[in-house]
Motif scaffolding. Structure first.
Motif, PDB file in Angstrom:
ATOM      1  N   GLU A  28       7.528 -21.560  -3.564  1.00  0.00           N
ATOM      2  CA  GLU A  28       8.792 -20.877  -3.704  1.00  0.00           C
ATOM      3  C   GLU A  28       9.563 -21.501  -2.615  1.00  0.00           C
ATOM      4  O   GLU A  28      10.840 -21.950  -2.878  1.00  0.00           O
ATOM      5  N   GLU A  29       9.159 -21.627  -1.374  1.00  0.00           N
ATOM      6  CA  GLU A  29       9.923 -22.236  -0.040  1.00  0.00           C
ATOM      7  C   GLU A  29      10.016 -23.542  -0.366  1.00  0.00           C
ATOM      8  O   GLU A  29      11.328 -23.866  -0.087  1.00  0.00           O
ATOM      9  N   VAL A  30       9.074 -24.210  -0.933  1.00  0.00           N
ATOM     10  CA  VAL A  30       9.416 -25.645  -1.319  1.00  0.00           C
ATOM     11  C   VAL A  30      10.458 -25.630  -1.993  1.00  0.00           C
ATOM     12  O   VAL A  30      11.581 -26.751  -2.167  1.00  0.00           O
ATOM     13  N   ALA A  31      10.443 -25.198  -3.150  1.00  0.00           N
ATOM     14  CA  ALA A  31      11.529 -25.117  -4.363  1.00  0.00           C
ATOM     15  C   ALA A  31      12.786 -24.751  -3.678  1.00  0.00           C
ATOM     16  O   ALA A  31      13.882 -25.272  -4.260  1.00  0.00           O
ATOM     17  N   PRO A  42      10.146 -32.624   1.133  1.00  0.00           N
ATOM     18  CA  PRO A  42       9.892 -33.231  -0.206  1.00  0.00           C
ATOM     19  C   PRO A  42       9.134 -34.878  -0.204  1.00  0.00           C
ATOM     20  O   PRO A  42       8.441 -35.046  -1.260  1.00  0.00           O
ATOM     21  N   SER A  43       9.679 -35.374   0.600  1.00  0.00           N
ATOM     22  CA  SER A  43       9.112 -36.963   0.697  1.00  0.00           C
ATOM     23  C   SER A  43       7.721 -36.974   1.062  1.00  0.00           C
ATOM     24  O   SER A  43       6.939 -37.984   0.382  1.00  0.00           O
ATOM     25  N   ARG A  44       7.364 -36.228   1.996  1.00  0.00           N
ATOM     26  CA  ARG A  44       5.877 -36.177   2.503  1.00  0.00           C
ATOM     27  C   ARG A  44       4.962 -35.338   1.075  1.00  0.00           C
ATOM     28  O   ARG A  44       3.946 -36.031   1.129  1.00  0.00           O
ATOM     29  N   LEU A  45       5.563 -34.374   0.266  1.00  0.00           N
ATOM     30  CA  LEU A  45       4.889 -33.811  -0.747  1.00  0.00           C
ATOM     31  C   LEU A  45       4.589 -35.005  -1.757  1.00  0.00           C
ATOM     32  O   LEU A  45       3.691 -34.988  -2.299  1.00  0.00           O
ATOM     33  N   SER A  46       5.698 -35.880  -2.030  1.00  0.00           N
ATOM     34  CA  SER A  46       5.632 -36.711  -3.125  1.00  0.00           C
ATOM     35  C   SER A  46       4.717 -37.996  -2.524  1.00  0.00           C
ATOM     36  O   SER A  46       3.966 -38.263  -3.399  1.00  0.00           O
ATOM     37  N   GLY A 133       8.304 -45.493   7.182  1.00  0.00           N
ATOM     38  CA  GLY A 133       9.106 -45.308   8.307  1.00  0.00           C
ATOM     39  C   GLY A 133       8.723 -44.241   9.008  1.00  0.00           C
ATOM     40  O   GLY A 133       9.523 -44.004  10.300  1.00  0.00           O
ATOM     41  N   GLU A 134       7.536 -43.527   8.888  1.00  0.00           N
ATOM     42  CA  GLU A 134       7.371 -42.352   9.696  1.00  0.00           C
ATOM     43  C   GLU A 134       6.183 -42.523  10.441  1.00  0.00           C
ATOM     44  O   GLU A 134       5.080 -43.341   9.869  1.00  0.00           O
ATOM     45  N   GLU A 135       5.957 -42.232  11.726  1.00  0.00           N
ATOM     46  CA  GLU A 135       4.922 -42.297  12.433  1.00  0.00           C
ATOM     47  C   GLU A 135       3.540 -41.457  11.890  1.00  0.00           C
ATOM     48  O   GLU A 135       2.671 -41.863  12.206  1.00  0.00           O
ATOM     49  N   GLU A 136       4.021 -40.348  11.732  1.00  0.00           N
ATOM     50  CA  GLU A 136       3.108 -39.283  11.411  1.00  0.00           C
ATOM     51  C   GLU A 136       1.993 -39.631   9.970  1.00  0.00           C
ATOM     52  O   GLU A 136       2.786 -40.246   9.037  1.00  0.00           O
ATOM     53  N   LYS A 137       0.939 -39.389   9.905  1.00  0.00           N
ATOM     54  CA  LYS A 137       0.174 -39.343   8.883  1.00  0.00           C
ATOM     55  C   LYS A 137      -1.017 -38.707   8.540  1.00  0.00           C
ATOM     56  O   LYS A 137      -1.389 -37.876   9.762  1.00  0.00           O
ATOM     57  N   VAL A 138      -1.692 -38.385   7.437  1.00  0.00           N
ATOM     58  CA  VAL A 138      -2.513 -37.411   7.213  1.00  0.00           C
ATOM     59  C   VAL A 138      -3.565 -38.208   6.486  1.00  0.00           C
ATOM     60  O   VAL A 138      -3.665 -38.864   5.602  1.00  0.00           O
ATOM     61  N   ASP A 139      -4.920 -38.084   6.971  1.00  0.00           N
ATOM     62  CA  ASP A 139      -6.038 -38.452   6.339  1.00  0.00           C
ATOM     63  C   ASP A 139      -6.655 -37.531   5.108  1.00  0.00           C
ATOM     64  O   ASP A 139      -6.792 -36.321   5.695  1.00  0.00           O
TER      65      ASP A 139
END
Length: 146
Positions: A28-31, A42-46, A133-139
């Motif tokens: 709900e918070e994302v929406a 949103p761009s990270r979720l996508s 374009g972002e430095e952060e990443k998730v494995d």
């Protein structure tokens, strides 16, 4: 969608319901736009959804086809962690997979990788989620129990 599987043990239901409620609140918070929450960008979720979809196709669908059960999400509410609920849920699923003669596939977080390794899952490969374009990443880690 109901799969016709037996319900998880009663001792797990409270944890499952609490996790589902937490997930609903987060969604709900994302929406609503998520304000300054960095974990709901949103761009990270996508990017995460895209990589998960591509990873499932490359790591699992091409190899195992329909002869798999994919563990989508397993979470335990913080109040119920370290009580064996996650292990109980996995053992229930492992039993079902053994009866159906299929493998279990999943994409795990770094902490999840440790948990699933102790349950006998085999590591296949690491997938990295990163927004251009972002430095952060998730494995995330593709794993299978076969």
């Amino acid at each position: 969608m109901k799969l016709g599987l037996p319900s998880p043990p009663l001792s797990l239901r409270a944890s499952l319901e609490a996790s589902a409620n937490l997930s609903s609140a987060a969604m709900e918070e994302v929406a609503r736009g998520a304000g300054a929450r960095r974990d709901a960008n949103p761009s990270r979720l996508s990017a995460f959804r895209k990589l998960c979809s591509e990873g499932k196709e490359q790591c699992f669908k091409k190899v195992y086809g329909d002869a798999q059960i994919h563990l989508q999400i397993l979470g335990t509410h913080p109040d119920h962690m370290r009580h064996g609920y996650g292990t109980d849920l996995c053992m229930w699923g492992i039993s079902k997979a053994e009866k159906d003669n299929v493998v279990i596939t999943l994409l795990a977080s770094p902490l999840g990788k440790v948990f699933y390794t102790h349950l006998g899952f085999r590591f296949l490969r690491t997938l990295t989620v990163q927004v251009s374009g972002e430095e952060e990443k998730v494995d995330i880690h593709a794993m299978v129990l076969d």
